[in-house]
Every structure is written in structure tokens, then in C-alpha cells.
Design a protein around this motif. Structure first.
Motif, PDB file in Angstrom:
ATOM      1  N   ARG A 174       0.839  -1.182   0.000  1.00  0.00           N
ATOM      2  CA  ARG A 174       0.000   0.000   0.000  1.00  0.00           C
ATOM      3  C   ARG A 174       0.875   1.234   0.000  1.00  0.00           C
ATOM      4  O   ARG A 174       1.791   1.374   0.780  1.00  0.00           O
ATOM      5  N   ARG A 175       0.558   2.130  -0.905  1.00  0.00           N
ATOM      6  CA  ARG A 175       1.316   3.382  -0.908  1.00  0.00           C
ATOM      7  C   ARG A 175       0.468   4.410  -0.185  1.00  0.00           C
ATOM      8  O   ARG A 175      -0.633   4.701  -0.562  1.00  0.00           O
ATOM      9  N   LYS A 176       1.061   4.916   0.876  1.00  0.00           N
ATOM     10  CA  LYS A 176       0.297   5.829   1.720  1.00  0.00           C
ATOM     11  C   LYS A 176       0.331   7.252   1.169  1.00  0.00           C
ATOM     12  O   LYS A 176       1.223   7.612   0.414  1.00  0.00           O
ATOM     13  N   SER A 177      -0.653   8.030   1.600  1.00  0.00           N
ATOM     14  CA  SER A 177      -0.683   9.424   1.186  1.00  0.00           C
ATOM     15  C   SER A 177       0.522  10.172   1.763  1.00  0.00           C
ATOM     16  O   SER A 177       0.948   9.921   2.882  1.00  0.00           O
ATOM     17  N   LEU A 178       1.050  11.082   0.962  1.00  0.00           N
ATOM     18  CA  LEU A 178       2.238  11.823   1.405  1.00  0.00           C
ATOM     19  C   LEU A 178       1.891  13.205   1.948  1.00  0.00           C
ATOM     20  O   LEU A 178       2.777  13.981   2.287  1.00  0.00           O
ATOM     21  N   THR A 179       0.591  13.492   2.031  1.00  0.00           N
ATOM     22  CA  THR A 179       0.157  14.834   2.442  1.00  0.00           C
ATOM     23  C   THR A 179       0.734  15.241   3.800  1.00  0.00           C
ATOM     24  O   THR A 179       1.014  16.412   4.015  1.00  0.00           O
ATOM     25  N   LYS A 180       0.920  14.258   4.674  1.00  0.00           N
ATOM     26  CA  LYS A 180       1.391  14.608   6.012  1.00  0.00           C
ATOM     27  C   LYS A 180       2.799  15.220   5.999  1.00  0.00           C
ATOM     28  O   LYS A 180       3.211  15.832   6.983  1.00  0.00           O
ATOM     29  N   PHE A 181       3.513  15.046   4.894  1.00  0.00           N
ATOM     30  CA  PHE A 181       4.861  15.608   4.826  1.00  0.00           C
ATOM     31  C   PHE A 181       4.877  17.077   4.396  1.00  0.00           C
ATOM     32  O   PHE A 181       5.894  17.737   4.472  1.00  0.00           O
ATOM     33  N   ARG A 182       3.720  17.548   3.914  1.00  0.00           N
ATOM     34  CA  ARG A 182       3.673  18.920   3.400  1.00  0.00           C
ATOM     35  C   ARG A 182       4.118  19.947   4.434  1.00  0.00           C
ATOM     36  O   ARG A 182       4.859  20.865   4.126  1.00  0.00           O
ATOM     37  N   LYS A 183       3.626  19.786   5.662  1.00  0.00           N
ATOM     38  CA  LYS A 183       3.922  20.809   6.662  1.00  0.00           C
ATOM     39  C   LYS A 183       5.422  20.920   6.939  1.00  0.00           C
ATOM     40  O   LYS A 183       5.907  21.977   7.331  1.00  0.00           O
ATOM     41  N   SER A 221      10.194   2.323  -5.233  1.00  0.00           N
ATOM     42  CA  SER A 221      10.378   0.895  -5.479  1.00  0.00           C
ATOM     43  C   SER A 221      11.734   0.403  -4.973  1.00  0.00           C
ATOM     44  O   SER A 221      11.937  -0.787  -4.799  1.00  0.00           O
ATOM     45  N   PHE A 222      12.700   1.323  -4.764  1.00  0.00           N
ATOM     46  CA  PHE A 222      13.979   0.924  -4.191  1.00  0.00           C
ATOM     47  C   PHE A 222      13.942   0.994  -2.667  1.00  0.00           C
ATOM     48  O   PHE A 222      14.431   0.110  -1.984  1.00  0.00           O
ATOM     49  N   ILE A 223      13.387   2.082  -2.175  1.00  0.00           N
ATOM     50  CA  ILE A 223      13.452   2.351  -0.739  1.00  0.00           C
ATOM     51  C   ILE A 223      12.329   1.636  -0.003  1.00  0.00           C
ATOM     52  O   ILE A 223      12.500   1.188   1.122  1.00  0.00           O
ATOM     53  N   PHE A 224      11.161   1.570  -0.648  1.00  0.00           N
ATOM     54  CA  PHE A 224      10.008   0.899  -0.064  1.00  0.00           C
ATOM     55  C   PHE A 224       9.597   1.555   1.244  1.00  0.00           C
ATOM     56  O   PHE A 224       9.208   0.899   2.201  1.00  0.00           O
ATOM     57  N   ALA A 225       9.729   2.875   1.310  1.00  0.00           N
ATOM     58  CA  ALA A 225       9.324   3.602   2.511  1.00  0.00           C
ATOM     59  C   ALA A 225       9.201   5.073   2.151  1.00  0.00           C
ATOM     60  O   ALA A 225       9.771   5.524   1.155  1.00  0.00           O
ATOM     61  N   ASP A 226       8.434   5.792   2.952  1.00  0.00           N
ATOM     62  CA  ASP A 226       8.329   7.238   2.777  1.00  0.00           C
ATOM     63  C   ASP A 226       9.197   7.896   3.844  1.00  0.00           C
ATOM     64  O   ASP A 226       8.851   7.874   5.015  1.00  0.00           O
ATOM     65  N   ASP A 227      10.331   8.442   3.427  1.00  0.00           N
ATOM     66  CA  ASP A 227      11.220   9.107   4.373  1.00  0.00           C
ATOM     67  C   ASP A 227      11.355  10.566   3.967  1.00  0.00           C
ATOM     68  O   ASP A 227      11.625  10.861   2.799  1.00  0.00           O
ATOM     69  N   LEU A 228      11.201  11.441   4.946  1.00  0.00           N
ATOM     70  CA  LEU A 228      11.267  12.872   4.662  1.00  0.00           C
ATOM     71  C   LEU A 228      12.539  13.261   3.908  1.00  0.00           C
ATOM     72  O   LEU A 228      12.503  14.087   3.000  1.00  0.00           O
ATOM     73  N   TRP A 229      13.658  12.631   4.261  1.00  0.00           N
ATOM     74  CA  TRP A 229      14.930  12.985   3.615  1.00  0.00           C
ATOM     75  C   TRP A 229      14.949  12.662   2.125  1.00  0.00           C
ATOM     76  O   TRP A 229      15.832  13.089   1.402  1.00  0.00           O
ATOM     77  N   ASN A 230      13.947  11.902   1.680  1.00  0.00           N
ATOM     78  CA  ASN A 230      13.915  11.495   0.268  1.00  0.00           C
ATOM     79  C   ASN A 230      12.747  12.136  -0.485  1.00  0.00           C
ATOM     80  O   ASN A 230      12.517  11.835  -1.647  1.00  0.00           O
ATOM     81  N   LEU A 231      11.979  13.009   0.169  1.00  0.00           N
ATOM     82  CA  LEU A 231      10.770  13.555  -0.438  1.00  0.00           C
ATOM     83  C   LEU A 231      10.942  15.026  -0.823  1.00  0.00           C
ATOM     84  O   LEU A 231      11.485  15.813  -0.042  1.00  0.00           O
TER      85      LEU A 231
END
Ligand SMILES: [Zn+2]
Length: 325
Positions: A205-214, A248-258
């Protein structure tokens, strides 16, 4: 242990690490055998097995682009057929967004001919390379099933089906474990076993990234958001959040990569690794971001901690180098 199942395990455990065909073959047969409700032998056409192959390889490719063979210059042909079909799907739908094989309606997309051709080609490979090889180990043939190559069918007799049904809860994890070990020897990407399990359990599941906006907003002003790649200011409807090193490489949502970027650039990038200039840019951005989060008093979050850790440990470059291979 049931001697028939012991032979299965022996084959699974001792096959060479050339490619993952044998694991896909074993998994397909076990899955088909246990899905059968009748108390009788099971006759399995190669087409049914080919469809399972396509499903496994489609899902592992479209999400994670996993390599399925030891020879990087010459990928296993079934993987190539799968990639060709994925490419056609992307052309027809105009999207790079990954989708599970089970959810694709090939008929509706008018891809039924390509689908049938792909199944047929996979069936040829099964006939020529896989079905009989699977039974041979150390110059000995193990009678795990009856094979009719010219009619392209595998027959599992009633007692064999019963054994598989009795032991599949041990068999399937062993097959998955061996498959994962092979993938780990062919691929540089991390978290392989997590990925394989997620695909198997339909859990990608790919989660929404909206929480990183702030957080991103602290350094990239809300009023005039600038695209990470081209540096131009974006209209509101053009804004997307992108993983610089592909998800597809990291398989995670990390702020340092967004980062924020143009939607169009995001979808064009697909699963390619970034060039070094973008890595450098991301490192600089992270230094600025950690600073601006401090100023905005947004340090009380795990994302801040992870960002700081990523800077200290040089994650951006470390990951990038390891994926380049
Ligand atoms: Zn742009």
C-alpha cells in the motif's frame, strides 16, 4: 515426514541459483493443487501455470523491478515477456502507476491478444526449460508429478494432491524463503524479503504523502512552491510530492527522500535512479530543511529525528551508491 513431500523439499532446497523459474513453478503447482476441491487427480494445463508465473513476475516487477536471474546481461525470458506486457499496459493506459496483476482488465484495455500471446510464450519456456528440469536433481529424476510435454499438461495424482494439501503450510513458506534468497543474491535493493511478503499478502500500500507537506513547506514556501528538478515555481494543480530515490527501491516514505516537483516530471521519472547532480541537490536541500524545521519549531516529530539521522549517516548517498551496484 511424508516421503513425497520430502522429495519436494529436497528439490526446492537444492536447486541452483540460476533464476527463479523453479520457485515460481513449485509455487504455482502448490497453489493450483490446494485450490482444487475435488477428491481426485488434478490435471493442470501449462496455460494455468503460465498465468501464475505472469502474476508473480508482474507484481514483483511493476512494484519493485526485481531481477529474477543471475545473469544480468541476459534476463530470464519469462521476465522479458512480462516486462513487454507491462510496457504495453503503460502505453495503453498512459500511467506509470503500479497496479496488481489481479486488478488489470486486459479485455477492457483491448490487450487480450497480447495477454494470450504472452501466456503462450511463457508456456513454451515452461515446456522447453522448466517442467522437466524441475524433476531432475543430481542425475536422478523425482516423480513429483506426471508430465505430458506434448500436450502441455501436468498431472498430480490423488495421493499427491492429498499430500500437498496436508503439507502446503510448510511447503509454501519454504518456496518463498528460497525465492527470497535468490532475489537477494540477484538484486542490490534492500528489504527484499519485506517486499516479497508484501506482494504475497497483497499488502503493498502506498500511503498518502500529504502529512509531509507541513515539513516541506518550512523550506519551500507555500505561496510559491518551487519544483525540485527544474527550479521553476509551480501552479497549485501541478504540485506533487516525489521520492527522489524511487519508492520501489526504498520501499518507505522518508522525509529525507521527499521533495515537491511538477506532476508531469514525477510521472515521467518512473522507477529510474536519479543522476548524481540530483543526489547532491537533495543533500543540500536536507541541510536547509533540517535548519528550517528547527526555526519553525517542528523538531518534535520522528520525521525530524529521521532527517537528522539521514544527514549524520549520509543515507542519501549511501543508498544511491548501493542501488547503482
Ligand atoms: Zn519542474
Amino acid at each position: 515426514m511424508n516421503p513425497y513431500i520430502s522429495n519436494w523439499i529436497k528439490i526446492i532446497w537444492n536447486c541452483s541459483f540460476d533464476n527463479t523459474y523453479k520457485m515460481a513453478w513449485a509455487k504455482a503447482l502448490v497453489e493450483i493443487a490446494i485450490s482444487n476441491n475435488k477428491q481426485a487427480k488434478v490435471v493442470i494445463p501449462f496455460d494455468d501455470i503460465a498465468e501464475k508465473f505472469l502474476k508473480y513476475y508482474w507484481n514483483q516487477t511493476i512494484y519493485f523491478d526485481l531481477t529474477q536471474g543471475a545473469n544480468l546481461k541476459k534476463p530470464p525470458e519469462i521476465l522479458t515477456y512480462t516486462k513487454d506486457l507491462i510496457f504495453e499496459y503503460q502505453q495503453v493506459t498512459g500511467t506509470m502507476q503500479p497496479i496488481r496483476f489481479e486488478k488489470v482488465d486486459f479485455n477492457k484495455l483491448k490487450l487480450n491478444n497480447s495477454y494470450i500471446k504472452t501466456i503462450r510464450k511463457i508456456g513454451n519456456t515452461l515446456k522447453n526449460d522448466v517442467c522437466w528440469r524441475f524433476l531432475n536433481l543430481d542425475k536422478k529424476a523425482y516423480p513429483l508429478y506426471e508430465l505430458n510435454k506434448s500436450n502441455r499438461i501436468v498431472t498430480l495424482h490423488q495421493s499427491q494432491v492429498e499430500s500437498i494439501k496436508a503439507y502446503y503450510e510448510s511447503l509454501l513458506p519454504i518456496i518463498n524463503y528460497r525465492w527470497t534468497q535468490m532475489l537477494e543474491s540477484f538484486n542490490f535493493a534492500p528489504r527484499i524479503s519485506k517486499k516479497v511478503r508484501a506482494i504475497d499478502e497483497d499488502n503493498v500500500r502506498r500511503k498518502s504523502l500529504t502529512k509531509f507537506r507541513k515539513y516541506l513547506d518550512t523550506t519551500n514556501d507555500k505561496e510559491k512552491r518551487v519544483c525540485f528538478y527544474c527550479g521553476e515555481q509551480m501552479q497549485n494543480d501541478e504540485i506533487s510530492i516525489d521520492h527522489v530515490i524511487p519508492w520501489s527501491f526504498i520501499f518507505a516514505d522518508d522525509l529525507w527522500n521527499l521533495v515537491y516537483c511538477h506532476k508531469s516530471e514525477n510521472s515521467k521519472k518512473s522507477n529510474r535512479l536519479p543522476v548524481e547532480a540530483d543526489i547532491q541537490k537533495l543533500e543540500n536541500r536536507n541541510l536547509k530543511l533540517v535548519e528550517s524545521m528547527r526555526k519553525a519549531d517542528k523538531t518534535n516529530s520522528k520525521h525530524y529525528d529521521q532527517l537528522q539521522l539521514a544527514i549524520e549517516k549520509d543515507y542519501v548517498r549511501q543508498f544511491w551508491i548501493s542501488f547503482k551496484g
